[in-house]
Design a protein around this motif. Structure first.
Motif, short mmCIF file in Angstrom:
data_model
loop_
_atom_site.label_atom_id
_atom_site.label_comp_id
_atom_site.label_asym_id
_atom_site.label_seq_id
_atom_site.Cartn_x
_atom_site.Cartn_y
_atom_site.Cartn_z
N VAL A 1 0.71 -1.09 0.20
CA VAL A 1 -0.27 0.00 0.31
C VAL A 1 0.89 1.12 0.27
O VAL A 1 0.73 2.15 -0.59
CB VAL A 1 -0.74 0.02 0.86
CG1 VAL A 1 -1.13 1.62 1.43
CG2 VAL A 1 -2.19 -1.19 1.45
N ALA A 2 1.81 1.06 0.92
CA ALA A 2 3.25 3.04 0.92
C ALA A 2 2.82 2.17 -0.43
O ALA A 2 3.37 3.52 -0.85
CB ALA A 2 3.88 2.36 2.20
N VAL A 3 3.73 1.88 -0.68
CA VAL A 3 4.19 2.14 -2.70
C VAL A 3 3.54 1.71 -3.28
O VAL A 3 3.67 3.65 -4.34
CB VAL A 3 5.16 0.35 -3.03
CG1 VAL A 3 6.07 0.45 -4.57
CG2 VAL A 3 6.08 0.08 -2.09
N HIS B 1 0.97 6.74 -6.84
CA HIS B 1 -0.58 7.83 -7.18
C HIS B 1 -0.46 8.76 -6.63
O HIS B 1 -0.50 9.35 -7.02
CB HIS B 1 -2.00 6.54 -6.64
CG HIS B 1 -3.13 7.68 -6.16
ND1 HIS B 1 -3.76 7.57 -6.96
CD2 HIS B 1 -3.52 8.62 -5.40
CE1 HIS B 1 -4.73 8.36 -7.35
NE2 HIS B 1 -4.62 8.61 -5.41
N MET B 2 0.08 9.34 -5.01
CA MET B 2 0.46 10.51 -4.53
C MET B 2 1.58 11.45 -5.12
O MET B 2 0.60 12.25 -5.48
CB MET B 2 0.60 10.47 -3.45
CG MET B 2 -0.69 9.21 -2.25
SD MET B 2 -2.19 10.70 -2.74
CE MET B 2 -1.83 11.65 -0.64
N ASP C 1 2.63 16.81 -9.10
CA ASP C 1 3.39 16.77 -11.07
C ASP C 1 4.96 18.08 -11.49
O ASP C 1 5.07 17.82 -12.03
CB ASP C 1 1.93 16.84 -11.86
CG ASP C 1 0.62 18.17 -11.18
OD1 ASP C 1 0.62 18.55 -10.01
OD2 ASP C 1 0.28 18.81 -12.01
N ASN C 2 4.62 18.82 -10.64
CA ASN C 2 5.38 19.77 -10.86
C ASN C 2 6.74 20.03 -10.64
O ASN C 2 8.11 20.24 -11.82
CB ASN C 2 5.05 21.31 -9.93
CG ASN C 2 4.36 21.89 -10.11
OD1 ASN C 2 3.00 21.93 -11.43
ND2 ASN C 2 3.20 22.88 -8.91
N ILE C 3 7.29 19.20 -9.53
CA ILE C 3 7.99 17.85 -9.61
C ILE C 3 8.74 17.40 -10.89
O ILE C 3 9.78 17.60 -11.13
CB ILE C 3 8.15 17.65 -7.93
CG1 ILE C 3 7.93 18.85 -7.11
CG2 ILE C 3 9.90 16.93 -7.80
CD1 ILE C 3 7.63 18.54 -5.78
N LEU C 4 7.50 16.02 -10.66
CA LEU C 4 7.42 15.80 -12.04
C LEU C 4 7.65 16.34 -13.63
O LEU C 4 9.06 15.53 -13.94
CB LEU C 4 6.79 15.13 -12.34
CG LEU C 4 6.28 13.91 -11.31
CD1 LEU C 4 4.84 12.61 -11.44
CD2 LEU C 4 6.61 12.58 -11.18
N GLU D 1 -1.59 17.41 -16.24
CA GLU D 1 -2.66 17.65 -15.56
C GLU D 1 -3.88 16.94 -15.00
O GLU D 1 -4.49 16.22 -15.51
CB GLU D 1 -3.64 18.71 -16.57
CG GLU D 1 -3.19 19.62 -16.68
CD GLU D 1 -3.79 20.72 -17.63
OE1 GLU D 1 -5.09 20.87 -16.78
OE2 GLU D 1 -4.38 21.10 -18.48
N PRO D 2 -2.82 16.23 -14.09
CA PRO D 2 -3.05 14.29 -13.32
C PRO D 2 -4.45 14.60 -12.82
O PRO D 2 -5.31 13.14 -12.93
CB PRO D 2 -2.58 13.86 -12.42
CG PRO D 2 -1.96 15.55 -12.40
CD PRO D 2 -1.77 15.86 -13.53
N THR D 3 -4.89 15.07 -12.08
CA THR D 3 -6.27 15.35 -11.90
C THR D 3 -7.29 15.94 -12.18
O THR D 3 -8.28 16.14 -12.34
CB THR D 3 -6.55 17.04 -10.42
OG1 THR D 3 -6.00 17.82 -10.64
CG2 THR D 3 -5.67 16.26 -9.59
N SER D 4 -7.30 15.88 -13.54
CA SER D 4 -8.14 16.02 -14.85
C SER D 4 -9.02 15.42 -15.41
O SER D 4 -8.70 14.37 -14.90
CB SER D 4 -7.78 17.37 -16.34
OG SER D 4 -7.07 16.11 -16.87
#
Lengths: 120, 281
Positions: A17-19, A24-25, A31-34, A43-46
């Motif tokens: 679950v942690a992995v 996911h988180m 996404d800015n760091i990515l 835009e992952p939350t769209s």
């Protein structure tokens, strides 16, 4: 040794679950760091991005696995708590079956959308 | 010699006498205390000077027998091992240990503890039964092997760990930290071969998996035993056996005791030969 396996599975699912939740988180909220690292999260939350991920076999597998791990980990823990409150063997058996049925239903409900999206 | 200064401390003691009433109540006593005085000393003072009907268990007065476990200021302690001064309160509340049935006042029924302790077979079990019954040699054990379980042998069966355990509070069938720690103690003993019998019990629905590592047992233990650690190590042993990760455990070999021991000392001569001689002499 049945209970030893069940407990070991809770430990293993805790790590998994942690992995999987970590992936996911990071994808959803960092996404800015990515993008600074050269990874486009798009835009992952769209809505469109979410549907796109659900159609991707790797992402869909990750989410289905995450759901399975979370359900096992949480429901096994809940069963342990309920077992502390009820001492009757019959009620304990009913609790086990009830939790198992709830887990299967929740898993089926949770996997319905990605499975349909993968098929269509 | 300088006289020790005395300080009056109020003791609130939970009283219960099933022959008179099913309800409990607090009785208040004022006890003159001196430096170094323990809660047990105060209880003995009350019994001798203020109220002889007060019931509590005591024996060794040095934290060895485990008789005087009680809830002192809402925390389980041995009364003989708790100095009044270290509590740093003007009022000391004394109650019977929780999670165990109360017989009278501060006396609890420890039979659930002993029954669960008996269930884990707290003795050496060997496969070679004839050798156990009629030993021909010694069961060798290295200091390192002894060290692996030594701290768990210090348990005095006072019931304090059970009264501190949150799982024992809700689940009366839970084996409890005392029995599970003893289960680990004997399963780890290099001379013992009874883990298969004990693991059946530890792996049961009322066994080890109900411990959620609150650590209250280890925190409360007056002898410095760490039952929470024993439970975690026992979990590891059970998983290792179930998954066969550790393989088969080797039992300690039999070692023949040394044949050439030191010669025995001759029996000492009587200074007075016998009664007749003495009378004649």
């Amino acid at each position: 040794m049945k209970n030893a396996y069940l407990w070991l599975a809770q430990l293993v699912t805790g790590i998994l679950v942690a992995v999987t939740l970590g992936i996911h988180m990071v994808w959803m909220h960092l996404d800015n760091i990515l993008s600074a690292l050269g990874i486009d999260a798009n835009e992952p939350t769209s809505w469109s991005s979410m549907i796109q991920r659900s159609r991707d076999i790797v992402w869909a597998t990750l989410y289905i696995a995450l759901l399975a791990f979370v359900l096992y980990h949480a429901l096994y823990g809940l069963r342990n708590i309920l077992f502390e409150l009820v001492q009757s063997r019959g009620i304990r058996r009913a609790v086990t079956w009830g939790i198992l049925a709830f887990g299967i239903l929740a898993f089926a409900w949770g996997t319905y959308v990605p499975v349909i999206l993968l098929i269509k | 010699m300088k006289e020790l200064s005395s300080k009056n401390i109020t003791f609130k003691i939970r009283r219960y006498n099933p022959e008179k009433s099913n309800k409990t109540h607090f009785a208040t006593f004022v006890v003159p205390t001196t430096r170094g005085m323990t809660v047990l000393d105060a209880l003995l003072y009350i019994k001798e000077n203020l109220d002889s009907t007060l019931a509590f268990r005591t024996s060794c007065r040095m934290a060895i027998c485990g008789s005087c476990g009680m809830l002192i200021n809402k925390y389980p302690h041995l009364a003989c091992h708790t100095q009044i001064e270290e509590l740093k309160t003007k009022t000391v509340t004394v109650e019977p240990l929780p999670n165990l049935p109360v017989i009278k006042d501060l006396v609890v029924d420890l039979s659930p503890l002993f029954e669960k302790h008996k269930l884990v077979k707290p003795y050496i079990i060997r496969a070679d039964r004839p050798e156990m019954d009629n030993p021909t040699a010694e069961f060798a054990q290295s200091p390192e092997e002894l060290e692996s379980f030594l701290q768990f042998t210090y348990c005095v069966k006072c019931g304090i760990c059970i009264s501190a355990c949150p799982t024992s509070a809700t689940d009366k069938q839970f084996l409890g930290p005392q029995a599970l720690a003893q289960c680990y103690r004997y399963c780890t003993d290099s001379r013992d071969d009874g883990e298969r019998e004990r693991f059946l019990l530890a792996d049961s629905e009322n066994g080890i998996w109900h411990c959620h590592l609150a650590g209250a047992c280890s925190d409360a233990c007056p002898k410095g035993v760490d039952p929470a650690l024993a439970i975690q190590l026992l979990k590891r042993q059970l998983v290792a056996r179930a998954t066969n990760l550790l393989g088969k455990r080797e039992l300690t070999p039999l070692v023949t005791p040394p044949v050439h021991s030191k010669p025995k000392l001759p029996f000492p001569q009587f200074t007075v030969n016998d009664k007749t001689d003495a009378r004649e002499g």
